[in-house]
Design a protein around this motif. Structure first.
Motif, PDB file in Angstrom:
ATOM      1  N   LEU A  49     -11.882 -21.703 -40.227  1.00 54.50           N
ATOM      2  CA  LEU A  49     -12.023 -23.010 -40.474  1.00 54.50           C
ATOM      3  C   LEU A  49     -13.557 -23.246 -40.915  1.00 54.50           C
ATOM      4  O   LEU A  49     -13.841 -23.937 -41.705  1.00 54.50           O
ATOM      5  CB  LEU A  49     -11.887 -23.762 -39.318  1.00 54.50           C
ATOM      6  N   ALA A  50     -14.138 -22.486 -40.353  1.00 55.30           N
ATOM      7  CA  ALA A  50     -15.882 -22.559 -40.822  1.00 55.30           C
ATOM      8  C   ALA A  50     -15.815 -21.964 -42.293  1.00 55.30           C
ATOM      9  O   ALA A  50     -16.782 -22.626 -43.025  1.00 55.30           O
ATOM     10  CB  ALA A  50     -16.659 -21.456 -39.772  1.00 55.30           C
ATOM     11  N   LEU A  51     -15.194 -21.169 -42.453  1.00 54.61           N
ATOM     12  CA  LEU A  51     -14.970 -20.431 -43.848  1.00 54.61           C
ATOM     13  C   LEU A  51     -14.534 -21.713 -45.038  1.00 54.61           C
ATOM     14  O   LEU A  51     -15.201 -21.876 -45.868  1.00 54.61           O
ATOM     15  CB  LEU A  51     -14.114 -19.448 -44.137  1.00 54.61           C
ATOM     16  N   PHE A  52     -13.657 -22.379 -44.407  1.00 55.12           N
ATOM     17  CA  PHE A  52     -13.005 -23.423 -45.262  1.00 55.12           C
ATOM     18  C   PHE A  52     -13.912 -24.439 -45.554  1.00 55.12           C
ATOM     19  O   PHE A  52     -14.069 -24.998 -46.631  1.00 55.12           O
ATOM     20  CB  PHE A  52     -11.738 -23.876 -44.746  1.00 55.12           C
ATOM     21  N   LEU A  53     -14.586 -24.765 -44.559  1.00 52.39           N
ATOM     22  CA  LEU A  53     -15.741 -26.072 -44.262  1.00 52.39           C
ATOM     23  C   LEU A  53     -16.845 -25.440 -45.326  1.00 52.39           C
ATOM     24  O   LEU A  53     -17.387 -26.329 -46.071  1.00 52.39           O
ATOM     25  CB  LEU A  53     -16.136 -26.484 -42.928  1.00 52.39           C
ATOM     26  N   THR A  54     -17.111 -24.278 -45.194  1.00 45.68           N
ATOM     27  CA  THR A  54     -18.318 -23.713 -45.930  1.00 45.68           C
ATOM     28  C   THR A  54     -17.921 -24.003 -47.585  1.00 45.68           C
ATOM     29  O   THR A  54     -18.599 -24.405 -48.359  1.00 45.68           O
ATOM     30  CB  THR A  54     -18.665 -22.359 -45.613  1.00 45.68           C
ATOM     31  N   SER A  55     -16.708 -23.480 -47.847  1.00 46.32           N
ATOM     32  CA  SER A  55     -16.351 -23.590 -49.329  1.00 46.32           C
ATOM     33  C   SER A  55     -16.272 -25.156 -49.727  1.00 46.32           C
ATOM     34  O   SER A  55     -16.700 -25.221 -50.905  1.00 46.32           O
ATOM     35  CB  SER A  55     -14.887 -23.018 -49.585  1.00 46.32           C
ATOM     36  N   LEU A  56     -15.840 -26.018 -48.963  1.00 43.99           N
ATOM     37  CA  LEU A  56     -15.902 -27.377 -49.550  1.00 43.99           C
ATOM     38  C   LEU A  56     -17.310 -27.769 -49.707  1.00 43.99           C
ATOM     39  O   LEU A  56     -17.557 -28.247 -50.588  1.00 43.99           O
ATOM     40  CB  LEU A  56     -15.100 -28.161 -48.388  1.00 43.99           C
ATOM     41  N   ILE A  57     -18.213 -27.412 -48.833  1.00 48.47           N
ATOM     42  CA  ILE A  57     -19.684 -27.747 -48.800  1.00 48.47           C
ATOM     43  C   ILE A  57     -20.296 -27.419 -50.024  1.00 48.47           C
ATOM     44  O   ILE A  57     -21.084 -28.012 -50.786  1.00 48.47           O
ATOM     45  CB  ILE A  57     -20.433 -27.370 -47.426  1.00 48.47           C
ATOM     46  N   VAL A  58     -20.249 -26.058 -50.105  1.00 43.91           N
ATOM     47  CA  VAL A  58     -20.860 -25.441 -51.320  1.00 43.91           C
ATOM     48  C   VAL A  58     -20.127 -25.600 -52.744  1.00 43.91           C
ATOM     49  O   VAL A  58     -20.925 -25.612 -53.858  1.00 43.91           O
ATOM     50  CB  VAL A  58     -20.837 -23.791 -51.239  1.00 43.91           C
ATOM     51  N   GLY A  59     -18.910 -25.859 -52.746  1.00 46.75           N
ATOM     52  CA  GLY A  59     -18.181 -26.214 -53.897  1.00 46.75           C
ATOM     53  C   GLY A  59     -18.287 -27.775 -54.245  1.00 46.75           C
ATOM     54  O   GLY A  59     -18.278 -28.006 -55.525  1.00 46.75           O
ATOM     55  N   LEU A  60     -18.206 -28.441 -53.410  1.00 43.85           N
ATOM     56  CA  LEU A  60     -18.399 -29.999 -53.956  1.00 43.85           C
ATOM     57  C   LEU A  60     -19.810 -30.516 -53.494  1.00 43.85           C
ATOM     58  O   LEU A  60     -20.128 -31.947 -53.496  1.00 43.85           O
ATOM     59  CB  LEU A  60     -17.282 -30.759 -53.013  1.00 43.85           C
ATOM     60  N   HIS A  61     -20.625 -29.648 -53.296  1.00 39.08           N
ATOM     61  CA  HIS A  61     -22.152 -30.370 -52.921  1.00 39.08           C
ATOM     62  C   HIS A  61     -23.006 -31.271 -53.959  1.00 39.08           C
ATOM     63  O   HIS A  61     -23.529 -32.145 -53.541  1.00 39.08           O
ATOM     64  CB  HIS A  61     -23.133 -29.316 -52.605  1.00 39.08           C
ATOM     65  N   TYR A  62     -22.285 -31.170 -55.263  1.00 39.52           N
ATOM     66  CA  TYR A  62     -22.605 -31.745 -56.285  1.00 39.52           C
ATOM     67  C   TYR A  62     -22.695 -33.021 -56.171  1.00 39.52           C
ATOM     68  O   TYR A  62     -23.511 -33.970 -56.996  1.00 39.52           O
ATOM     69  CB  TYR A  62     -22.509 -31.212 -57.674  1.00 39.52           C
ATOM     70  N   PHE A  63     -21.698 -33.622 -55.545  1.00 32.69           N
ATOM     71  CA  PHE A  63     -21.086 -35.137 -55.196  1.00 32.69           C
ATOM     72  C   PHE A  63     -22.392 -35.656 -54.640  1.00 32.69           C
ATOM     73  O   PHE A  63     -22.653 -37.048 -54.734  1.00 32.69           O
ATOM     74  CB  PHE A  63     -19.902 -35.327 -54.723  1.00 32.69           C
ATOM     75  N   VAL A  64     -23.132 -35.003 -53.973  1.00 34.42           N
ATOM     76  CA  VAL A  64     -24.104 -35.699 -53.164  1.00 34.42           C
ATOM     77  C   VAL A  64     -25.570 -35.380 -53.817  1.00 34.42           C
ATOM     78  O   VAL A  64     -26.490 -36.074 -54.107  1.00 34.42           O
ATOM     79  CB  VAL A  64     -24.320 -35.062 -51.827  1.00 34.42           C
ATOM     80  N   THR A  65     -25.889 -33.851 -54.256  1.00 34.35           N
ATOM     81  CA  THR A  65     -27.028 -33.576 -54.844  1.00 34.35           C
ATOM     82  C   THR A  65     -27.443 -34.161 -56.187  1.00 34.35           C
ATOM     83  O   THR A  65     -28.610 -34.201 -56.438  1.00 34.35           O
ATOM     84  CB  THR A  65     -27.208 -32.274 -54.831  1.00 34.35           C
ATOM     85  N   LEU A  66     -26.251 -34.217 -57.153  1.00 35.91           N
ATOM     86  CA  LEU A  66     -26.811 -34.858 -58.361  1.00 35.91           C
ATOM     87  C   LEU A  66     -27.055 -36.150 -58.345  1.00 35.91           C
ATOM     88  O   LEU A  66     -28.249 -36.585 -58.730  1.00 35.91           O
ATOM     89  CB  LEU A  66     -25.213 -34.720 -59.157  1.00 35.91           C
ATOM     90  N   PRO A  67     -26.652 -37.188 -57.646  1.00 35.24           N
ATOM     91  CA  PRO A  67     -27.259 -38.526 -57.261  1.00 35.24           C
ATOM     92  C   PRO A  67     -28.642 -38.571 -56.705  1.00 35.24           C
ATOM     93  O   PRO A  67     -29.629 -39.406 -57.290  1.00 35.24           O
ATOM     94  CB  PRO A  67     -26.375 -39.272 -56.532  1.00 35.24           C
TER      95      PRO A  67
END
Length: 617
Positions: free
Chosen positions: A342-360
């Motif tokens: 589950l930690a790997l799964f959460l990591t994948s979501l964070i690193v894969g979708l981080h741009y929804f936060v970092t871009l704005p």
């Protein structure tokens, strides 16, 4: 589930037990054999690298391996003198050692290293499976999945296919408290980080998530109140926090220390200041296509509904198995193994979708698809195996077990055989089999008649080729294959002044500044410069170019030559050749500083020339 989740315990003598443990390793070796044979048959047919010499990644990596094998330190920039490496170099270092130990030329060491990588991938994935599932058949399935799902031997592949699985295996073992396992986990953390730039940030995020999950999220509580839904993590306890810290801190200490061999200059010399954001230029415009990118990532790994609509039943069932694996991991989230899944799964979501936060917030994102792929690469085989172990537990009849196993193997092997069959139709594989390498004489002369750190200048695509075949340094190259930490726009603008400007003093000064020793020309210069790939710089350099007599046009275009319609476009200055002269596309003023050093012909036709820079005083 126990049938695939634990070995039958039998009392044996220590000698028999050691023999049994040793015998287990014949499984990944035998599994690797057909892959190795198939790869060898392809690799042995190559007479040159199977890729485009102008702009092909394979030539960039080969140039780096060549530079190291010829004596440059691996942490130095393989293209630009005086700069540090900006891309993981560990695999290229290993290739140079293979060349020296075996006596193979660097070209064949580079090609055949794929065999070593495949063999090590089978071993590493099998060991990861053995550690997590305690069963040789489950481990064999993990290894088969790792070799069959999107596996392609590649330079840098050691990081994801070998070091990352070993890191996960030893990190999981280190939770039992053995310092040896913590050191080994940290070592493989570091080795992965030296292999490719993606693994350092991904593993840092994973370490943080693993720590939080181990000490905070033991038992999530779900509450429904009048239509509202809330998730409550368990409260942190010292009894959980200190063991979690003891598990993570030593691993990070060792891993970061090793990683600094590459990341040290990036963080402390360049201060991570990006001047050439290659990750932005060479990837999808996330501001416009962020939702589509997220959809592609998720459906390409965890759930592919589109495959059902396309009647691709195999991929649909595979994605259902992955979803089942996630569900099973959640159901058993109190177990350490499932916590890590589950930690790997959460990591994948964070690193894969981080741009929804970092871009704005910051206007930047760090290659989300690559980071996402880096962590899902080992996770998908683990989740699939977890699902099959669960399904296997319901099959009691031995004949049905054999049929089930056969169906799984066929489903996994079929795309592999199909891929092997398609190899002969691949454009670049056929290029690799062509024994007539048009740059053979150029390559030989460059290696024999010039020094390793001599600097060449030409059109950026030609510079890319020169570096790729000889390891020689260049003043410029393809923007998307140059360091993010170097002012590439300034270099390109200065190159335009040297090649296409009318200021003699500026030209002489810049040739001395960049220590340019040679101008390389071949028959493709004018075609690139006038038709498809002019020098492109940002409008900030308009006044500088005008002052030095460089003509340009204002365009709105892409900065990656291998662009798609989803890549970002920019307002740019396009700089074409100074003369419509196929043999001398540069400004006449440059001729005064050129002395013909060597000319190359192919079947009696002029192909290339090398000029030495003179008369700079």
């Amino acid at each position: 589930m126990e049938a695939l989740d634990a070995e039958t315990k039998v009392e044996t003598s220590p000698e028999k037990k050691n023999l049994k443990v040793s015998a287990v390793w014949i499984y990944p070796v035998l599994l690797a054999v057909p892959f190795l044979i198939a790869e060898f048959l392809v690799l042995s047919s190559f007479a040159q690298l199977p890729g485009p010499i102008y702009g092909g990644d394979i030539y960039w990596h080969y140039g780096e391996a060549l530079s190291i094998s010829l004596g440059n330190p691996p942490w130095s920039n393989p293209q630009i003198p005086g700069e540090y490496a900006y891309y993981g170099w560990l695999t290229q270092l290993f290739i140079s050692y293979v060349s020296k130990i075996t006596g193979l030329g660097i070209l064949y060491a580079y090609l055949y290293f794929a065999l070593i990588e495949t063999f090590l991938t089978a071993i590493a994935a099998f060991y990861m499976g053995l550690v997590f599932f305690k069963n040789k058949y489950a481990a064999l399935l993990v290894a088969l999945l790792s070799l069959s799902i999107a596996y392609q031997p590649s330079i840098g592949g050691l990081g994801g296919y070998v070091f990352l699985p070993l890191f996960l295996a030893f990190f999981y073992k280190s939770l039992e408290g053995k310092i040896r396992d913590k050191i080994l986990a940290g070592m493989f953390f570091g080795l992965a980080s030296l292999s490719h730039v993606t693994y350092f940030p991904v593993l840092l995020v994973f370490a943080v998530i693993a720590f939080l999950y181990l000490c905070l999220f033991r038992n999530w509580r779900f509450r429904f109140r009048e239509g509202s839904f809330s998730v409550m993590p368990s409260k942190p306890r010292k009894a959980d926090m200190f063991p979690a810290l003891k598990s993570v801190i030593p691993v990070l200490a060792v891993g970061i220390a090793i990683s600094l061999l590459f990341w040290g200059p990036v963080l402390f010399v360049y201060k991570a200041s990006v001047q050439n954001p290659v990750d932005v230029y060479a990837n999808v415009d996330l501001a416009k296509f962020g939702l589509q990118t997220a959809y592609d990532m998720i459906t390409g790994t965890y759930f592919s509904l589109g495959s059902l609509f396309a009647l691709d039943i195999r991929n649909f069932l595979f994605s259902v198995a992955i979803i089942l694996g996630l569900y099973l991991a959640w159901q058993s989230r109190s177990e350490k193994r499932e916590k890590l899944f589950l930690a790997l799964f959460l990591t994948s979501l964070i690193v894969g979708l981080h741009y929804f936060v970092t871009l704005p917030l910051f206007g930047r994102a760090a290659i989300p698809p690559r980071l996402y792929g880096a962590i899902t690469q080992p996770l998908i085989p683990l989740l699939f195996t977890l699902s099959l172990a669960f399904l296997w537990s319901f099959i009691k009849n031995k004949n049905m077990q054999k049929i089930f196993a056969l169906i799984v193997v066929v489903a996994l092997v079929f795309p592999i055989s199909q891929g092997i069959a398609n190899v002969n139709n691949d454009q670049w594989v056929n290029v690799g089999r062509n024994e007539q390498f048009v740059f053979s004489e150029v390559e030989l002369w460059l290696k024999q008649s010039t020094e390793l750190n001599d600097v060449f200048l030409c059109h950026q695509e030609l510079c890319f080729a020169v570096n790729g075949i000889s390891g020689r340094k260049v003043m410029i190259s393809r923007r998307t294959h140059l360091s993010p930490y170097v002012n590439v726009d300034q270099r390109l603008a200065d190159a335009a002044v040297i090649l296409y400007g009318n200021s003699t003093e500026a030209r002489k000064s810049l040739l001395q500044k960049y220590n340019v020793k040679y101008i390389y020309w071949d028959v493709n210069w004018l075609r690139f410069a006038a038709e498809s790939e002019p020098i492109l710089v940002f409008p900030d350099y308009a006044e500088y170019l005008q002052q030095n007599g460089v003509s340009f046009q204002r365009v709105n275009y892409y900065l990656d030559p291998a662009f798609s319609s989803q890549h970002p476009r920019y307002d740019l200055l396009a700089i074409g050749p100074a003369r419509d002269n196929a043999e001398k596309p540069w400004a006449e003023g440059l001729d005064a500083h050129l002395e013909l050093e060597k000319e190359f012909q192919i079947q009696g036709q002029l192909f290339a020339r090398v000029y030495k820079i003179t008369n700079l005083r």
